[in-house]
Design an enzyme around this catalytic site. Structure first.
Site, PDB file in Angstrom:
ATOM      1  N   LYS A  80       0.868  -1.184   0.000  1.00 15.47           N
ATOM      2  CA  LYS A  80       0.000   0.000   0.000  1.00 15.47           C
ATOM      3  C   LYS A  80       0.898   1.225   0.000  1.00 15.47           C
ATOM      4  O   LYS A  80       2.054   1.153   0.446  1.00 15.47           O
ATOM      5  CB  LYS A  80      -0.864  -0.008   1.268  1.00 15.47           C
ATOM      6  CG  LYS A  80      -2.115   0.831   1.165  1.00 15.47           C
ATOM      7  CD  LYS A  80      -3.283   0.042   0.596  1.00 15.47           C
ATOM      8  CE  LYS A  80      -4.507   0.921   0.443  1.00 15.47           C
ATOM      9  NZ  LYS A  80      -5.675   0.177  -0.045  1.00 15.47           N
ATOM     10  N   VAL A 181     -27.164   2.023  -2.175  1.00 13.95           N
ATOM     11  CA  VAL A 181     -27.290   1.577  -3.572  1.00 13.95           C
ATOM     12  C   VAL A 181     -26.476   2.507  -4.480  1.00 13.95           C
ATOM     13  O   VAL A 181     -26.987   3.096  -5.427  1.00 13.95           O
ATOM     14  CB  VAL A 181     -28.772   1.454  -4.007  1.00 13.95           C
ATOM     15  CG1 VAL A 181     -29.374   0.202  -3.412  1.00 13.95           C
ATOM     16  CG2 VAL A 181     -29.604   2.666  -3.599  1.00 13.95           C
ATOM     17  N   GLY A 182     -25.198   2.633  -4.165  1.00 11.59           N
ATOM     18  CA  GLY A 182     -24.258   3.379  -4.997  1.00 11.59           C
ATOM     19  C   GLY A 182     -23.743   2.470  -6.106  1.00 11.59           C
ATOM     20  O   GLY A 182     -24.454   1.580  -6.581  1.00 11.59           O
ATOM     21  N   ASN A 183     -22.475   2.648  -6.460  1.00  7.81           N
ATOM     22  CA  ASN A 183     -21.892   1.866  -7.568  1.00  7.81           C
ATOM     23  C   ASN A 183     -22.047   0.378  -7.381  1.00  7.81           C
ATOM     24  O   ASN A 183     -22.538  -0.325  -8.250  1.00  7.81           O
ATOM     25  CB  ASN A 183     -20.389   2.176  -7.688  1.00  7.81           C
ATOM     26  CG  ASN A 183     -20.152   3.451  -8.440  1.00  7.81           C
ATOM     27  OD1 ASN A 183     -21.035   3.912  -9.161  1.00  7.81           O
ATOM     28  ND2 ASN A 183     -18.979   4.022  -8.272  1.00  7.81           N
ATOM     29  N   VAL A 184     -21.629  -0.140  -6.230  1.00  8.38           N
ATOM     30  CA  VAL A 184     -21.680  -1.583  -6.012  1.00  8.38           C
ATOM     31  C   VAL A 184     -23.110  -2.026  -5.694  1.00  8.38           C
ATOM     32  O   VAL A 184     -23.616  -2.983  -6.280  1.00  8.38           O
ATOM     33  CB  VAL A 184     -20.724  -2.018  -4.873  1.00  8.38           C
ATOM     34  CG1 VAL A 184     -20.813  -3.521  -4.663  1.00  8.38           C
ATOM     35  CG2 VAL A 184     -19.292  -1.622  -5.184  1.00  8.38           C
TER      36      VAL A 184
HETATM   37  P1  NAD Z   1     -20.567   4.552  -3.521  1.00  6.89           P
HETATM   38  O1  NAD Z   1     -20.103   5.804  -2.857  1.00  6.89           O
HETATM   39  O2  NAD Z   1     -20.833   4.565  -4.990  1.00  6.89           O
HETATM   40  O3  NAD Z   1     -21.909   4.026  -2.816  1.00  6.89           O
HETATM   41  C1  NAD Z   1     -22.154   4.084  -1.438  1.00  6.89           C
HETATM   42  C2  NAD Z   1     -23.623   4.427  -1.260  1.00  6.89           C
HETATM   43  O4  NAD Z   1     -23.939   4.339   0.115  1.00  6.89           O
HETATM   44  C3  NAD Z   1     -23.976   5.833  -1.722  1.00  6.89           C
HETATM   45  O5  NAD Z   1     -25.090   5.814  -2.582  1.00  6.89           O
HETATM   46  C4  NAD Z   1     -24.284   6.567  -0.408  1.00  6.89           C
HETATM   47  O6  NAD Z   1     -25.281   7.568  -0.582  1.00  6.89           O
HETATM   48  C5  NAD Z   1     -24.792   5.422   0.444  1.00  6.89           C
HETATM   49  N1  NAD Z   1     -24.720   5.640   1.883  1.00  6.89           N
HETATM   50  C6  NAD Z   1     -23.772   6.291   2.598  1.00  6.89           C
HETATM   51  N2  NAD Z   1     -24.093   6.271   3.914  1.00  6.89           N
HETATM   52  C7  NAD Z   1     -25.238   5.564   4.017  1.00  6.89           C
HETATM   53  C8  NAD Z   1     -26.065   5.193   5.122  1.00  6.89           C
HETATM   54  N3  NAD Z   1     -25.776   5.533   6.371  1.00  6.89           N
HETATM   55  N4  NAD Z   1     -27.181   4.469   4.864  1.00  6.89           N
HETATM   56  C9  NAD Z   1     -27.496   4.129   3.605  1.00  6.89           C
HETATM   57  N5  NAD Z   1     -26.757   4.460   2.520  1.00  6.89           N
HETATM   58  C10 NAD Z   1     -25.647   5.174   2.738  1.00  6.89           C
HETATM   59  O7  NAD Z   1     -19.480   3.443  -3.145  1.00  6.89           O
HETATM   60  P2  NAD Z   1     -19.315   2.002  -3.821  1.00  6.89           P
HETATM   61  O8  NAD Z   1     -18.239   2.062  -4.829  1.00  6.89           O
HETATM   62  O9  NAD Z   1     -20.640   1.480  -4.168  1.00  6.89           O
HETATM   63  O10 NAD Z   1     -18.737   1.192  -2.581  1.00  6.89           O
HETATM   64  C11 NAD Z   1     -19.570   0.785  -1.512  1.00  6.89           C
HETATM   65  C12 NAD Z   1     -18.711   0.274  -0.373  1.00  6.89           C
HETATM   66  O11 NAD Z   1     -17.956  -0.850  -0.823  1.00  6.89           O
HETATM   67  C13 NAD Z   1     -17.688   1.266   0.146  1.00  6.89           C
HETATM   68  O12 NAD Z   1     -17.542   1.068   1.535  1.00  6.89           O
HETATM   69  C14 NAD Z   1     -16.400   0.870  -0.566  1.00  6.89           C
HETATM   70  O13 NAD Z   1     -15.253   1.214   0.171  1.00  6.89           O
HETATM   71  C15 NAD Z   1     -16.557  -0.626  -0.647  1.00  6.89           C
HETATM   72  N6  NAD Z   1     -15.848  -1.263  -1.780  1.00  6.89           N
HETATM   73  C16 NAD Z   1     -16.083  -0.840  -3.041  1.00  6.89           C
HETATM   74  C17 NAD Z   1     -15.416  -1.443  -4.103  1.00  6.89           C
HETATM   75  C18 NAD Z   1     -15.672  -1.019  -5.532  1.00  6.89           C
HETATM   76  O14 NAD Z   1     -15.271  -1.745  -6.462  1.00  6.89           O
HETATM   77  N7  NAD Z   1     -16.321   0.110  -5.775  1.00  6.89           N
HETATM   78  C19 NAD Z   1     -14.500  -2.491  -3.862  1.00  6.89           C
HETATM   79  C20 NAD Z   1     -14.293  -2.916  -2.535  1.00  6.89           C
HETATM   80  C21 NAD Z   1     -14.981  -2.276  -1.496  1.00  6.89           C
END
Ligand code: NAD
Length: 348
Positions: A80, A181-184
């Site tokens: 890292k 319901v963000g990206n993942v």
């Molecule tokens: P993102 O920011 O696109 O989505 C997160 C969503 O969670 C957002 O829509 C946000 O509004 C919502 N949110 C935040 N606080 C909340 C709460 N208290 N209650 C309900 N919803 C809430 O992020 P992502 O890329 O979808 O990633 C989601 C999680 O997975 C993160 O913790 C990230 O670190 C982890 N992660 C992501 C990836 C990846 O490939 N994107 C890989 C490994 C881990």
């Protein structure tokens, strides 16, 4: 602060400090373990309050990458990097190029990806200086946004947990509560809907809720009510620390599989989940699809094979659940043991 005496120090192979006065770069790169291959791990840019805090973070995060890459069988080690600074005000092309030169000095033993405070544009900037960069956009020669593959990994781990509890890995008719319901989370809901699952979701941003209601049939609840939903599965896809003393008692689900990092507030919560008969798929296993994708991108494999490599998280999860039950340990401890059996010298 002494690196060797830091509580987070765990026989790291190499910890190197970089200072480039002309660009203002101050960075640390930590290689935890390269027994299984070059160390891959993101570059975090953060305005750390102290150098000690940055050292602790880079030691802890690089160790975590070793475990994640090993348990997912990526053929890579763990590392890292951290840049000490505010990404909104201090990130410049010159600083990123200096970071690229620092990474290049590892001669292939450290491969960088994005993390908090860095993004695919920054990866492209570093790529101009060193080839040891992953997580690039498709137009820059990479595999693009890993979120759909992260969702596929969460889905695959979930199947393993559902099989353990309900006797079949089919998600047809299974009720899943998704937090965020963000990206993942959005991609996961799509895959779950296709598999016939019933969905209850929440998010703090109305635009995210609008997007999902336009695309899929879902029930929406307020963010704090997600823990009380009478679901079969809980999928945390927002933030860390949400499995804690308050929420555990409220959860009705028998399986937890989600994308968020560091879902358990404390290690002891893993034992509490097991005592309540809840099958917890360790976060670093369930959310490993993105790493599998970045690893394959770096190794130059055929991109069409990546989804199957991510689906293998199902098999890994089954193995972890089996080990936990046979050895009387938590699934988190079983995942750690499986990883250690692969990267520790002399391990079985
Ligand atoms: P993102 O920011 O696109 O989505 C997160 C969503 O969670 C957002 O829509 C946000 O509004 C919502 N949110 C935040 N606080 C909340 C709460 N208290 N209650 C309900 N919803 C809430 O992020 P992502 O890329 O979808 O990633 C989601 C999680 O997975 C993160 O913790 C990230 O670190 C982890 N992660 C992501 C990836 C990846 O490939 N994107 C890989 C490994 C881990």
């Amino acid at each position: 602060m002494s690196v060797f005496e830091a509580p987070e120090f765990d026989d790291h192979e190499r910890v190197q400090f970089f200072n480039d006065p002309s660009s203002g770069l101050r960075a640390i790169i930590a290689i935890h373990n390269t027994r299984l291959g070059p160390a891959l791990g993101g570059c975090r840019m953060w305005p750390y309050d102290s150098e000690a805090e940055a050292i602790r973070d880079v030691l802890r995060l690089s160790r975590g990458m070793t475990y994640k890459a090993a348990v997912l069988d990526c053929g890579l080690g763990g590392g890292k990097s951290v840049i000490i600074g505010d990404p909104r005000t201090q990130k410049t092309p010159a600083l990123l190029q200096a970071m690229g030169r620092a990474i290049a000095s590892f001669e292939g033993q450290y491969v960088v990806g994005e993390d908090i405070g860095t993004n695919p544009d920054d990866m492209r900037e570093m790529r101009g200086v060193t080839h040891c960069v992953s997580c690039l956009r498709k137009e820059d020669g990479g595999y693009g946004d890993p979120a759909p593959l992260t969702a596929l990994g969460v889905f695959s781990a979930m199947r393993a947990g559902v099989e353990e509890v309900f006797g079949s890995d089919s998600l047809d008719g299974i009720h899943v509560a998704v937090q965020g319901v963000g990206n993942v989370g959005f991609n996961l809901c799509r895959q779950l809907a296709e598999a016939g699952a019933r969905l209850t979701v929440c998010d703090v941003f109305p635009e995210q809720l609008q997007r999902i209601t336009e695309a899929l049939e879902v029930t929406i609840v307020a963010p704090d009510d997600i823990f009380d939903v009478e679901s079969d599965v809980f999928s945390p896809c927002a933030m860390g620390g949400i499995i804690n003393d308050d929420t555990i008692a409220r959860l009705k689900a028998k399986v937890i599989s989600g994308a968020a990092n560091n879902q358990l507030e404390h290690d002891r919560h893993a034992e509490e989940l097991a005592q309540r008969g809840i099958v917890y798929l360790p976060d670093y296993v369930a959310n490993g699809g993105g790493l599998v994708s970045c690893a394959a991108e770096w190794q130059g494999g055929d991109p069409s094979t990546v989804p199957d490599r991510v689906r293998a998280i199902y098999k890994t999860s089954r193995e972890i659940i089996r080990m936990a039950s046979e050895q009387g340990i938590t699934t988190g401890a079983a995942a750690d043991r499986l990883a250690e059996s692969r990267f520790r010298i002399g391990a079985a």
